[in-house]
Write an enzyme that holds these catalytic residues in place. Structure first.
Site, PDB file in Angstrom:
ATOM      1  N   ARG A   1      -0.540  -3.573  -0.971  1.00 37.02           N
ATOM      2  CA  ARG A   1      -0.506  -4.426  -2.005  1.00 37.02           C
ATOM      3  C   ARG A   1      -0.624  -4.161  -3.085  1.00 37.02           C
ATOM      4  O   ARG A   1      -1.389  -5.167  -4.237  1.00 37.02           O
ATOM      5  CB  ARG A   1      -0.115  -6.018  -1.350  1.00 37.02           C
ATOM      6  N   LYS A   2      -1.346  -3.107  -3.481  1.00 34.07           N
ATOM      7  CA  LYS A   2      -1.759  -2.795  -4.355  1.00 34.07           C
ATOM      8  C   LYS A   2      -0.800  -2.374  -5.174  1.00 34.07           C
ATOM      9  O   LYS A   2       0.017  -0.823  -5.657  1.00 34.07           O
ATOM     10  CB  LYS A   2      -3.272  -1.099  -4.518  1.00 34.07           C
TER      11      LYS A   2
END
Length: 274
Positions: free
Chosen positions: A124-125
């Protein structure tokens, strides 16, 4: 891509007094978009959405995931000179950024495939507002998108464990989860991984472990007869430079924030030809 998204991007780029795109005479023109370096292609659907919005005709023989060589044409275009110029930078930005992610992902998948069938996944970066596009670029490069958001899978991370403990967190998640949701637990040691497995986690994510420690943990879990459906994942500080060692560890998934945040843009250009 939704209309409101397209118009939001256009509002940012065109502003309120676009002189440069209307400076030239408005007439029908032909143009091409091509890559100036070798790459794996991503971003076709986003480009088409802008072309459709501006009423431009386009043609392409490419699909997302194609391996392109320097000079290969991605799109041929026909339409209003004003519309081509207005679409140009947004289309090139999306193609350059997403091709960069797909190219980096393909490189990492190719490295891993030399040693195992491990899945290469992103995290989710992502860039706020661009997550779905960036994750689709990972897919184009042969990778796995992992979670698109917090609602997809219940992930119990280190701060959850500090507040609740592994067993209580897994029990609480199991009570609240839909039957469609898996429970993933972040483990920083072999002991924590074993506790999570025995407590019923569906996915064990080995966090920031060195390759040797990962191998020992995988062997411990297998000796302990963990459920066959359980997935073992490793994450933390992994990139193309050290991926080889992690691909040899026997895990099922290697998740890498670097697929996105360490990708460089591909040089893509538009040229008017008539």
């Amino acid at each position: 891509m939704f209309i409101h998204e397209i118009e939001s991007f256009l509002e940012e780029d065109l502003g309120y007094n676009d002189i440069s795109c209307t400076l030239v005479p408005e007439k029908l023109i032909d143009a091409i978009i091509f890559t100036k370096e070798d790459c794996t292609l991503a971003g076709l659907d986003e480009a088409k959405a802008f072309f459709d919005y501006f009423g431009l005709q386009y043609g392409t023989d490419c699909v997302n995931g194609d391996r392109l060589s320097k000079g290969d044409v991605i799109f041929s275009l026909h339409g209003s000179s004003h519309s081509v110029l207005r679409a140009e930078r947004l289309v090139l930005n999306f193609l350059g950024h997403l091709c960069g992610i797909a190219t980096n992902t393909r490189r990492c998948v190719d490295i891993a495939r030399q040693y195992s069938d491990v899945r290469i996944a992103c995290t989710r970066k992502t860039t706020p507002g661009l997550r779905k596009y960036e994750k689709m670029a990972v897919i184009a490069g042969g990778g796995d998108p992992h979670r698109f958001g917090l609602s997809d899978t219940i992930m119990i991370k280190d701060n959850h464990v500090k507040l609740m403990g592994i067993e209580d967190a897994i029990m609480s998640a199991g009570k609240k989860a839909s039957f469609t949701q898996k429970v993933e637990v972040e483990a920083e040691s072999a002991e924590d991984a074993l506790r999570a497995a025995k407590a019923g986690a569906d996915i064990i994510m080995l966090d920031n472990m060195e390759p040797g420690e990962v191998i020992d943990t995988v062997e411990l879990l297998k000796r302990s007869s963990v459920p066959g459906h359980m997935v073992i994942e490793v994450s933390g500080g992994i990139n193309a430079d050290n991926l080889e060692e992690y691909a040899k560890t026997g895990v099922d998934v290697i998740s890498m924030g670097s697929l996105i945040h360490r990708s460089h843009w591909i040089d893509v250009s538009l040229e008017i030809i008539r």
